[in-house]
Design a protein around this motif. Structure first.
Motif, PDB file in Angstrom:
ATOM      1  N   VAL A  32       0.814  -1.215   0.000  1.00  0.00           N
ATOM      2  CA  VAL A  32       0.000   0.000   0.000  1.00  0.00           C
ATOM      3  C   VAL A  32       0.848   1.266   0.000  1.00  0.00           C
ATOM      4  O   VAL A  32       0.380   2.329  -0.417  1.00  0.00           O
ATOM      5  CB  VAL A  32      -0.980   0.024   1.193  1.00  0.00           C
ATOM      6  CG1 VAL A  32      -1.924  -1.165   1.119  1.00  0.00           C
ATOM      7  CG2 VAL A  32      -0.253   0.068   2.532  1.00  0.00           C
ATOM      8  N   PHE A  33       2.087   1.168   0.439  1.00  0.00           N
ATOM      9  CA  PHE A  33       2.906   2.369   0.623  1.00  0.00           C
ATOM     10  C   PHE A  33       3.860   2.619  -0.542  1.00  0.00           C
ATOM     11  O   PHE A  33       4.441   3.697  -0.633  1.00  0.00           O
ATOM     12  CB  PHE A  33       3.709   2.238   1.921  1.00  0.00           C
ATOM     13  CG  PHE A  33       4.369   3.517   2.377  1.00  0.00           C
ATOM     14  CD1 PHE A  33       3.614   4.567   2.876  1.00  0.00           C
ATOM     15  CD2 PHE A  33       5.739   3.675   2.316  1.00  0.00           C
ATOM     16  CE1 PHE A  33       4.214   5.739   3.304  1.00  0.00           C
ATOM     17  CE2 PHE A  33       6.350   4.838   2.752  1.00  0.00           C
ATOM     18  CZ  PHE A  33       5.589   5.881   3.250  1.00  0.00           C
ATOM     19  N   THR A  75       3.667   6.037  -2.402  1.00  0.00           N
ATOM     20  CA  THR A  75       4.169   7.151  -1.595  1.00  0.00           C
ATOM     21  C   THR A  75       5.690   7.124  -1.528  1.00  0.00           C
ATOM     22  O   THR A  75       6.359   8.145  -1.709  1.00  0.00           O
ATOM     23  CB  THR A  75       3.573   7.087  -0.180  1.00  0.00           C
ATOM     24  OG1 THR A  75       2.155   7.207  -0.264  1.00  0.00           O
ATOM     25  CG2 THR A  75       4.128   8.183   0.703  1.00  0.00           C
ATOM     26  N   PRO A 108      -5.492   3.729   2.494  1.00  0.00           N
ATOM     27  CA  PRO A 108      -4.693   4.334   1.428  1.00  0.00           C
ATOM     28  C   PRO A 108      -5.502   4.786   0.218  1.00  0.00           C
ATOM     29  O   PRO A 108      -5.005   5.572  -0.584  1.00  0.00           O
ATOM     30  CB  PRO A 108      -3.733   3.205   1.034  1.00  0.00           C
ATOM     31  CG  PRO A 108      -3.669   2.322   2.226  1.00  0.00           C
ATOM     32  CD  PRO A 108      -5.048   2.366   2.812  1.00  0.00           C
ATOM     33  N   ALA A 134       0.107   6.220   3.759  1.00  0.00           N
ATOM     34  CA  ALA A 134      -0.020   6.119   2.304  1.00  0.00           C
ATOM     35  C   ALA A 134      -0.927   7.198   1.731  1.00  0.00           C
ATOM     36  O   ALA A 134      -0.953   7.411   0.516  1.00  0.00           O
ATOM     37  CB  ALA A 134      -0.533   4.727   1.914  1.00  0.00           C
ATOM     38  N   VAL A 135      -1.674   7.905   2.569  1.00  0.00           N
ATOM     39  CA  VAL A 135      -2.478   9.029   2.104  1.00  0.00           C
ATOM     40  C   VAL A 135      -1.613  10.102   1.462  1.00  0.00           C
ATOM     41  O   VAL A 135      -2.101  10.924   0.668  1.00  0.00           O
ATOM     42  CB  VAL A 135      -3.305   9.619   3.266  1.00  0.00           C
ATOM     43  CG1 VAL A 135      -2.394  10.289   4.290  1.00  0.00           C
ATOM     44  CG2 VAL A 135      -4.359  10.591   2.759  1.00  0.00           C
ATOM     45  N   ASP A 185       0.417   9.857  -0.881  1.00  0.00           N
ATOM     46  CA  ASP A 185       0.398   9.744  -2.345  1.00  0.00           C
ATOM     47  C   ASP A 185      -0.760  10.536  -2.916  1.00  0.00           C
ATOM     48  O   ASP A 185      -0.645  11.170  -3.982  1.00  0.00           O
ATOM     49  CB  ASP A 185       0.298   8.270  -2.749  1.00  0.00           C
ATOM     50  CG  ASP A 185       0.366   8.074  -4.257  1.00  0.00           C
ATOM     51  OD1 ASP A 185       1.343   8.546  -4.862  1.00  0.00           O
ATOM     52  OD2 ASP A 185      -0.579   7.471  -4.825  1.00  0.00           O
TER      53      ASP A 185
END
Length: 921
Positions: A461-462, A465, A680, A746-747, A749
């Motif tokens: 998920v990351f 980012t 995310p 991850a937000v 991104d």
């Protein structure tokens, strides 16, 4: 006319190194030119090898992921590389500054070094010293050291460390893959007698892994080492390799552990020849390959921010930042004096908060020899900490005597985000610090407790980012090689390297096998990673397809929407979103990725097969989990976000799903209601379906749980749980609580791509999508990124009722621009600016009274604030838990049900005044 100039040559070598790991390194370059809309028509590459120049001309605009155009490099070869370019109807510009490439690999069969270890050390995982003396008949013309370990090491030659790297060579799947570092050591050698000394520790190789007391060694009881030094004297090469002639001794490092810390006794120096013993030639390690990943280094030094005396009288140092590394101290004291350093991320009730560390002791000890001031830093461990407790300091403590050394994989910083909103800016700063702390040799889940493992779900998920903020291409490429090794019948494990032994498939975790390669291709234009990983990607999809009768993946173990904030502390997998829905959505996603990858790589049969599998899974998902009215049977925000962002929902259904998602977010008082899977993507799901105001309220909420709640609690990294620290300053009662976990960050991104508006529209940013969204409460947002083509930027700034959008587009690229007012532009390279009217994200307000229902009040930010300030802040939480803000209950009925009727007159007047101020009376 100013001709274009190549300002930078890029190559797939570890950051800060000239050594390339392959005979055919992939090339790229940045072009600098004032000409707007510039496109490359041709490039000329020059290689000077052994004094002989040869050139190749490449027609077209390719300047990223350029195949090596010359004969392959040979081991130990040095090449001077230059590039020049031209546009259409231009002459070639000037040659670039040369970039030196050095072959850092060995030829097949050239690794001859024996694997050596201490013979009969005093304890398991015993750190030791190794040495070898040798003589050179003349000055060294060249000297390359190739060194590897199943463990961690540092080499010194004639008493000088050969580099500034730490914890070399890092963690890989040691049972099948080891890595060698290549170092030029000619400047450290001398004619005559020379000594190589190695400090060798166990590191990850000898650590005990497991949970709940089930600890066991995976790789080795003792660290092992292998190296070969190739020295040329007067044109004659000599190889000094590890063999039975090396010696070992126990040194001042008494013991060392990644989890537990290091103990160092300054008095324990090997004295005299009798302290040294013949080494043991051990079972050979896998033949090492040249390093791909960047080195771990000390990247920053941080001084003490505050000296604290705790309620119990302990001396605690606050460094003001949750970081990863260790302490360096200078101390003077009597022989036998022992200083103990204990590390933790937080204080609880004024004392060091060590409970989240679980079994990890995170404790270092130094015993002095009494020979005067001594500077020491542990070598074979690292800690995640903001606070350090110091016991046993001799004499008066001076905070200047201690600094924190920040360590992580030394990747190039490539991305920045700036906003006028202080809390959002701090959130983003915390994301960066979380990445730094957890990108240490491998992408780990946390850096402090008895875990620190390469959890696949977290990096899945990351990865977007991370790939914006730093150049993680080599870092993740290396990790993906271990993922392939650890796959069992196609199943990607929970952690890589796999020290847990579990090979069950889990959605969103094992999907790292498909998602991470796709991200690397999208962000770096690297087709090579897709070619190398394609069989692994297919194998993962085949493995889960076999377990999904009728294309429905359910009924087996799943992490699901891990750490949904409504899940009980003791069961993080008990989320609102149905685990079968989450799993089936990921089957669709990975099948689609493999189909698209196959088409890109020219594999039409595979492309047709996996595209068909994705479509069949999509149909089953819609039939099983979505009603005809557009309601998800698992009526949870994560379910809607998956259907929207993964592209499962058809276009005509997306607005309906988006409205329901927005309703659920509002009904939860704009607090986070998603876990590792949903968080995310939830803001993307909202903005993709036109629910910008809901995304804004969700982002800017400071209530628990939210992204900004930890910021208001003083967080300097991203937490594992939304409420790792409770509002009263106590640590979450759950056993699993970390204050440095990057997944929920991850937000960022979305902040880069959508809020600032800088996104890739083609692999490697060959095309950019510049489409910022404007958020009330933010006066500005800007993102800057070093793309494979050069620096790019986008952002906006509000000035009253106007907003100015700016963009920087690199040469040899173009951008598709969508301004907030809906106008579109196609632009080439250069700096661009547009001024338009401010477009508010919030809908026009309506008149409200105490007869209005709660679902009308919650979407009106001012009305919501009026209600809670009048009735009491606890009313917000009571409504959220008892009825939800989406209920049709009126304000009057709610107030009376809470026995707060005395507040009604104040509310009536408050709403009347609010309506008057809006011209709605």
């Amino acid at each position: 006319m100013t001709l274009p100039a190549v300002s930078r040559i890029t190559v797939d070598a570890p950051h800060g190194s000239s050594f390339v790991p392959t005979p055919t390194p992939v090339l790229g370059w940045w072009t600098s030119t004032p000409t707007p809309g510039w496109q490359q028509a041709a490039a000329e590459i020059e290689a000077i090898r052994a004094g002989v120049s040869e050139t190749r001309v490449i027609d077209g605009d390719r300047s990223v992921d350029v195949a090596w155009p010359f004969e392959p490099l040979t081991p130990k070869e040095d090449v001077n590389l230059r590039v020049r370019v031209r546009g259409a109807e231009e002459e070639f510009g000037p040659w670039s500054e040369p970039r030196i490439l050095r072959a850092g690999f060995l030829s097949d069969g050239a690794w001859t070094a024996a694997t050596i270890a201490a013979d009969a050390p005093s304890a398991d995982a015993q750190p030791v010293l190794l040495r070898r003396e040798f003589t050179l008949d003349g000055p060294a013309g060249s000297a390359l050291l190739y060194a590897a370990a199943v463990g961690v090491y540092q080499v010194s030659i004639n008493g000088v460390d050969i580099d500034d790297h730490v914890l070399k060579p890092g963690w890989t799947a040691y049972q099948a893959r080891t890595v060698h570092d290549t170092t030029d050591v000619a400047g450290l050698l001398r004619e005559g007698a020379n000594t190589i000394t190695v400090c060798l520790g166990g590191g990850w190789a000898t650590e005990l892994y497991g949970f709940s007391g089930n600890w066991h060694t995976i790789y080795a009881a003792q660290p092992t080492f292998a190296a070969q030094l190739h020295v040329s004297v007067d044109g004659v090469e000599t190889v000094v390799a590890t063999d039975a002639d090396w010696q070992w001794a126990e040194g001042p490092v008494v013991d060392a552990s990644i989890y537990h810390g290091e103990t160092y006794d300054q008095r324990r120096q090997p004295a005299g020849p009798e302290a040294w013993h013949p080494v043991r030639v051990a079972e050979p390690m896998p033949v090492p390959e040249a390093r791909v990943s960047p080195f771990v280094r000390r990247t920053e030094e941080i001084g003490v921010a505050e000296v604290i005396t705790t309620p119990s009288g302990k001396l605690v140092l606050d460094f003001g930042q949750n970081l990863v590394g260790r302490l360096r101290l200078t101390v003077d004291g009597p022989a036998g004096a022992t200083i103990t350093l204990r590390h933790a991320e937080v204080l609880e009730h004024g004392e060091l908060g060590i409970r989240p560390l679980r079994e990890a002791r995170a404790t270092d000890r130094l015993t002095l020899a009494g020979t005067g001031p001594f500077t020491w830093e542990p070598e074979f461990t690292f800690h995640g900490f903001r606070y350090a407790q110091i016991d046993g300091w001799p004499g008066t403590f001076d905070p200047a005597a201690v600094t924190a050394q920040v360590i992580h994989s030394d990747m190039e910083r490539t991305g920045w985000f700036e906003t006028s909103h202080e809390l959002v800016q701090k959130l983003h700063d915390n994301v960066v610090w979380g990445l730094r702390g957890n990108f240490l040799s491998i992408p780990t889940d946390c850096p402090q407790r008895d875990e620190r493992l390469g959890w696949t779900g977290d990096i899945q998920v990351f990865a977007p980012t991370a790939s914006f903020l730093y150049d993680v291409n080599g870092f993740l490429t290396s990790w993906l090689r271990d993922l392939v090794i650890e796959q069992v019948d196609g199943v990607a494990p929970f952690v890589v390297p796999n020290v847990l032994g579990d090979a069950r498939p889990a959605a969103a975790w094992g999907d790292a096998a498909t998602v991470v390669p796709r991200v690397l291709h999208e962000r770096y234009g690297d087709e090579g990673v897709l070619r190398r990983q394609f069989d692994s990607m297919k194998a993962w999809v085949d493995a889960i397809d076999r377990r999904s009768p009728g294309h429905l993946w359910e009924g087996a173990f799943q992490f699901g929407d891990w750490l949904d904030p409504d899940a009980p502390p003791e069961n993080a997998a008990k989320a609102k979103a149905d685990p079968g829905l989450v799993a089936t959505a990921h089957l669709f996603l990975s099948a689609r990725i493999v189909g698209e990858t196959a088409a890109l790589l020219g594999r039409p049969v595979d492309a047709a097969r996996y595209t068909a599998l994705a479509e069949a899974t999509r149909i089953v998902f819609l039939d099983t989990f979505v009603t005809g009215a557009g309601r998800m049977l698992s009526d949870a925000p994560t379910a809607y976000a998956l259907a929207i962002v993964f592209g499962i929902a058809p276009d005509d259904l997306r607005p309906t799903l988006g409205r329901r998602l927005a309703h659920l977010v509002a009904a939860n008082s704009y607090r986070i209601s998603t876990g590792f899977v949903g968080t995310p993507i939830i803001t993307d799901a909202l903005t993709q379906t036109g629910q910008v105001e809901t995304a804004r309220r969700l982002l800017l909420s400071t209530q628990n749980p939210s992204w900004l709640y930890p910021v208001t609690m003083g967080a300097t990294t991203i937490w594992e749980r939304w409420d790792s620290m409770l509002p009263d300053g106590t640590i979450n009662p759950g056993e699993m609580t970390s204050f440095n976990h990057y997944a929920l960050g991850a937000v960022a991104d979305w902040l880069h791509r959508r809020v600032a508006g800088l996104a890739p529209a083609a692999p490697g940013y060959a095309e950019l999508e510049i489409a910022p969204i404007l958020l009330e409460g933010l006066g500005s947002a800007h993102a800057r990124h070093l793309t494979p083509y050069g620096p790019a930027a986008a952002g906006w700034r509000r000035d009253g009722d106007e907003v100015t959008v700016t963009a920087l587009v690199p040469p040899n690229t173009q951008a598709h621009v969508l301004l907030p007012d809906g106008t579109r532009h196609e632009v080439g390279s250069g700096e661009h600016s547009w001024t338009t009217a401010w477009v508010a994200s919030a809908p026009a307000p309506t008149a409200l009274t105490v007869q209005s229902t709660l679902d009308k009040v919650i979407v009106d930010e001012e009305a919501h604030g009026l209600l809670t300030s009048t009735v009491g802040e606890d009313a917000d939480e009571r409504i959220r838990v008892m009825t939800g803000w989406g209920a049709g209950t009126t304000v009057r009925d709610m107030v009376e049900s809470f026995h707060l009727g005395a507040r009604l007159p104040e509310l009536v007047e408050g709403f009347r005044e609010l309506n008057r101020s809006r011209g709605l009376a």
